[in-house]
Design a protein around this motif. Sequence first.
Motif, short mmCIF file in Angstrom:
data_model
loop_
_atom_site.label_atom_id
_atom_site.label_comp_id
_atom_site.label_asym_id
_atom_site.label_seq_id
_atom_site.Cartn_x
_atom_site.Cartn_y
_atom_site.Cartn_z
N ASP B 450 3.15 -8.55 7.89
CA ASP B 450 2.41 -9.31 8.90
C ASP B 450 0.91 -9.37 8.63
O ASP B 450 0.15 -9.93 9.41
N GLY B 451 0.49 -8.78 7.53
CA GLY B 451 -0.90 -8.94 7.13
C GLY B 451 -1.87 -7.95 7.75
O GLY B 451 -3.03 -7.90 7.36
N SER B 452 -1.43 -7.16 8.73
CA SER B 452 -2.36 -6.19 9.31
C SER B 452 -2.49 -5.00 8.36
O SER B 452 -1.60 -4.74 7.54
N THR B 453 -3.60 -4.27 8.47
CA THR B 453 -3.83 -3.15 7.56
C THR B 453 -2.84 -2.02 7.82
O THR B 453 -2.58 -1.21 6.96
N ILE B 454 -2.25 -2.03 9.04
CA ILE B 454 -1.24 -1.00 9.34
C ILE B 454 0.03 -1.32 8.58
O ILE B 454 0.68 -0.46 8.02
N ASN B 455 0.36 -2.59 8.56
CA ASN B 455 1.61 -3.03 7.93
C ASN B 455 1.50 -3.05 6.41
O ASN B 455 2.47 -2.80 5.71
N LEU B 456 0.31 -3.35 5.91
CA LEU B 456 0.14 -3.56 4.48
C LEU B 456 -1.15 -2.86 4.04
O LEU B 456 -2.23 -3.23 4.49
N SER B 457 -1.01 -1.89 3.14
CA SER B 457 -2.22 -1.20 2.68
C SER B 457 -2.99 -2.12 1.73
O SER B 457 -2.45 -3.14 1.26
N LEU B 458 -4.23 -1.73 1.43
CA LEU B 458 -5.03 -2.56 0.52
C LEU B 458 -4.39 -2.61 -0.87
O LEU B 458 -4.43 -3.64 -1.54
N GLY B 459 -3.79 -1.48 -1.26
CA GLY B 459 -3.12 -1.44 -2.56
C GLY B 459 -1.91 -2.37 -2.59
O GLY B 459 -1.67 -3.06 -3.58
N GLU B 460 -1.15 -2.38 -1.49
CA GLU B 460 0.02 -3.26 -1.41
C GLU B 460 -0.41 -4.72 -1.43
O GLU B 460 0.23 -5.58 -2.02
N ARG B 461 -1.50 -4.98 -0.75
CA ARG B 461 -2.02 -6.35 -0.74
C ARG B 461 -2.43 -6.76 -2.16
O ARG B 461 -2.19 -7.89 -2.59
N GLN B 462 -3.05 -5.84 -2.87
CA GLN B 462 -3.46 -6.12 -4.24
C GLN B 462 -2.23 -6.40 -5.12
O GLN B 462 -2.23 -7.32 -5.93
N LYS B 463 -1.17 -5.60 -4.90
CA LYS B 463 0.06 -5.82 -5.68
C LYS B 463 0.62 -7.21 -5.41
O LYS B 463 1.12 -7.89 -6.32
N PRO B 482 -8.38 -6.53 -11.42
CA PRO B 482 -6.94 -6.34 -11.16
C PRO B 482 -6.56 -4.92 -10.76
O PRO B 482 -5.53 -4.73 -10.14
N LEU B 483 -7.37 -3.92 -11.10
CA LEU B 483 -6.97 -2.54 -10.81
C LEU B 483 -7.43 -2.05 -9.44
O LEU B 483 -7.13 -0.91 -9.07
N THR B 484 -8.16 -2.89 -8.71
CA THR B 484 -8.70 -2.47 -7.42
C THR B 484 -7.60 -1.98 -6.49
O THR B 484 -6.58 -2.64 -6.31
N ASN B 485 -7.81 -0.79 -5.93
CA ASN B 485 -6.93 -0.19 -4.90
C ASN B 485 -5.54 0.23 -5.42
O ASN B 485 -4.70 0.64 -4.62
N LEU B 486 -5.28 0.10 -6.72
CA LEU B 486 -3.97 0.50 -7.23
C LEU B 486 -3.95 2.00 -7.55
O LEU B 486 -4.98 2.58 -7.93
N ASP B 487 -2.76 2.60 -7.44
CA ASP B 487 -2.65 4.01 -7.81
C ASP B 487 -2.67 4.12 -9.34
O ASP B 487 -2.48 3.13 -10.07
N ALA B 488 -2.88 5.35 -9.83
CA ALA B 488 -3.08 5.57 -11.27
C ALA B 488 -1.87 5.11 -12.09
O ALA B 488 -2.02 4.50 -13.17
N ALA B 489 -0.65 5.40 -11.59
CA ALA B 489 0.55 5.05 -12.36
C ALA B 489 0.68 3.54 -12.50
O ALA B 489 0.98 3.02 -13.59
N THR B 490 0.44 2.83 -11.42
CA THR B 490 0.53 1.37 -11.47
C THR B 490 -0.56 0.81 -12.38
O THR B 490 -0.31 -0.14 -13.14
N CYS B 491 -1.76 1.40 -12.30
CA CYS B 491 -2.86 0.94 -13.17
C CYS B 491 -2.44 1.04 -14.64
O CYS B 491 -2.65 0.11 -15.44
N ALA B 492 -1.83 2.17 -14.97
CA ALA B 492 -1.45 2.39 -16.37
C ALA B 492 -0.39 1.37 -16.80
O ALA B 492 -0.49 0.77 -17.89
N ARG B 493 0.64 1.17 -15.96
CA ARG B 493 1.68 0.20 -16.31
C ARG B 493 1.11 -1.21 -16.43
O ARG B 493 1.45 -1.97 -17.33
#
Lengths: 345, 535
Positions: B450-463, B482-493
């Motif tokens: 639904d686009g709210s920050t509760i429903n979707l984190s900034l990292g999820e939005r970035q994905k 492209p790496l903004t707000n992503l966790d380390a594992a996702t950044c690496a992949r």
Amino acid sequence: MRHRTQFPIFELRPSYALIALGSALGTVLAATAALVAGSLVSDVAAGALGTTTAAPALLGYLALSLAAQLATFGLTGWLPQRANLRREVDSSERAIDLVLHMPQRAFVRHEAGHYLNLVNMASFAHGCIVVATSTYVPGAMLSLAAQLVFAALVDPTLAGVLALCALVYVPLSLLPSRAANRLQTRMMPMREAWLDEARRLVEERRAAVAAGAEGFYGRRYRERTESYRRWRRGYLLADTLSTSLPTSSGTLVQVIAVVACALLVATGRTGVGTVIAAWQLAGLLGQPMSFLCEMASVFAANRVNVGLLRELEREAAEPSGFERLRRTSRPCAVPSASTEGAIHA
Amino acid sequence: MRSASLTSRAYPVFDPRPANLARAVGLAAATVACACASLAVGDAIDALTAGEDVGARLVAALALAALATAAAVLLGAWVPRWAGVSRAMDAAASAARQLLAAPSRAFARHDKGYYVNVLTGSTEVYGTMCADLNVSVLGSGLALAALVAIAAAQDVLLAAMLLAYVPAFALALRLPARRLARLQGEGIPAQDAWLGESKRIVEEKRSINAAAADAFFSTRYRERSAGYLDFVTRYRFNEALIDELPSILSCVLAAAMMAAEVWRCATGAAGAGQVFVAYQIAQLAQAPLSTLLSKLANVRGNRVHAERLGELAAAAEEPSGFEALRRAGDDDDVIARVDGTLWATPERGGEGRRLWETHDLTIRRGELVVLRGANGSGKSMLLDFLRGLSDPDDLDGTAELAPELARAAYLTYPVPVVTGDLECNLLGGTADPEVARVLDVSGFAEKEIDGSTINLSLGERQKLGLLRALSRPEPVVLLDEPLTNLDAATCARLCDYLAGLRGRRTVVAIMHSDDLDAAADQVLRIEGGRLERVR
């Protein structure tokens, strides 16, 4: 203790009372002019008005009807409208302050389009209701009473006929207004979705173009527009019936009054002049009655907006939830903030 | 003038199509039915005066009055209103299409509040204008003509009076009508400022509260409200004057017409019913005359809305300005070549903001290019320029851009989110399974977004933004951080995935880290107002 709302549906202000009185004065002058016109025709029918005596009578009628029309414009039309505009903006300012002061957890319950609708459309609807109940309704009731008094002065039977004619307006207005109210309540989400989509389209235009999603956005906006259009069609018909039927049925009500008075004339109880007076006064009934009936439909149709504004008021008054976390005093040795536990979305 | 001519073509206000003509005739029929009812009553009055039986006449009058009421509601009120609403909705759909089609430099001419107002307000007013002109004005004209004919059937003098009254009346209305038109044009900015302020407060509420600027914005809103109220009060007064002036002036007409018939009665040429009919015709003429002139004034006063829509239509047809830069260069291998100075806007000197200058920036097909630099140095502006989402006049110099850049997949901000599932949030596209695996979007599978920050984190939005951009098949990919707000594992992949695109797709990525440097064909840096290749 009962909380006093910032969004009442009636306000007792001296300025509103004066506006209501002024509105009635306009109708009184119009009724007088109408009676003079009726007596002119009556005199002609009786052969009492010659080519030389007619001129002063017609000039008198002209002066009186001009005064009545000016009063109708200034007192019945413009002053209440100006009060309406001021109250609409006032409601909007109150709503924006509530939006600014409401806690974040209450604010996120609705989308931005909901709040834009509140500070623009709903606030204006509320202002309209307040001025309608506080000036238009009292003014219309005074006007109606004045007309019945005038009719009774001409012929008491005429007052009875007009009172019955006035009642005809009630079902003509109330029945469609109920449908309009029901449809408007059901249409509101479509309207909000449409406004929201327009806002989204503008806000996200660059991102939409960058994502090559112009088609997606265009299609979504078209769908929202079509959905809103379908609901508007039904609502508009009901709304037109509730707002136009009382005024448009004026001729029908006038003819009903004429028929009733013609029966009296035929039985010899009154003269032809009464028929003309009945026609004129029945014509004047339309304005106050349409105000009154319009009020019912305006209120019914916009009640949902007042409800939304009061909900905003309640939400703005909610505690933010952080009150219990804020210490009133803290030792210097502890940090400004410390957290322990799990955070959920 | 370009906008004026297009206004008439894309959003014509005058539109005499058969459907509108039929609606206009219907509107006139409502007035004619009312006049017939009045004639029947006049006839009944004459019969009453003469002591004749009036039963049949009164029944006829009642039937005609009922017919007139139905016609007034349906043909006189409902049909024009629906015509206006329907037209407004059509205009809104067209305006949305044009808004999306307009090039960025045209869109940048106004703020966002202006466009929201165009989409929701101007389209509504335009629909009303069309109904006013093509149905109400035309129908009122026909109604007036019918009333003149009815008056002539009673007494030629009445018809002459009515005809003489029309131009006199129009002249009397000229002044308020002109003022209304002027006010409308002057008041639009006040209305925009007021609507824009409410929009700003609602959308930036969190920031306003965080900055403890509630009182400032509350006061500002009141100032904007006062400006709007001042405009709307003056506007509505003139509008009310135009609405009521017919009734005021009708007193003169009614008295004159009644005088004519009183004179005829006194000479025995007419009955009392004729005086009544004269009075009624004078009264009945007011509504169409008033409608005709006030609607014309409204059309004139609201022309600015049609012009705004016309301007939008013209903007949609404008070239973006990048066409001249998108041509095949001498070297087919080069996807972009830029030489010169980039500015934030086309303004220069004190008004402008210089970003950087570069000499022979060249990006080749299949390269992975990393772009670095401080915040606000103009990195995103380069991506916008390459994609054609800015103004080509921002560049002082030369550029050659490959045509495929115009459709490049582009991760930019904000990342839009719509209420719905993942499929819906791909905005008409489809997810590439490989990209979905790299980004690990399994959490979206059952999710109602639904686009709210509760429903979707900034990292999820970035994905979500990355999934959209990288799933597109375009040969060029532009990625803004492209790496903004992503966790380390996702950044690496993700870095591994982007490195793997080398040679297959051209990737230009803005980075604040050196994660991609090792795999990059070029590393560009903006520093001290210069964009240079550092590797």
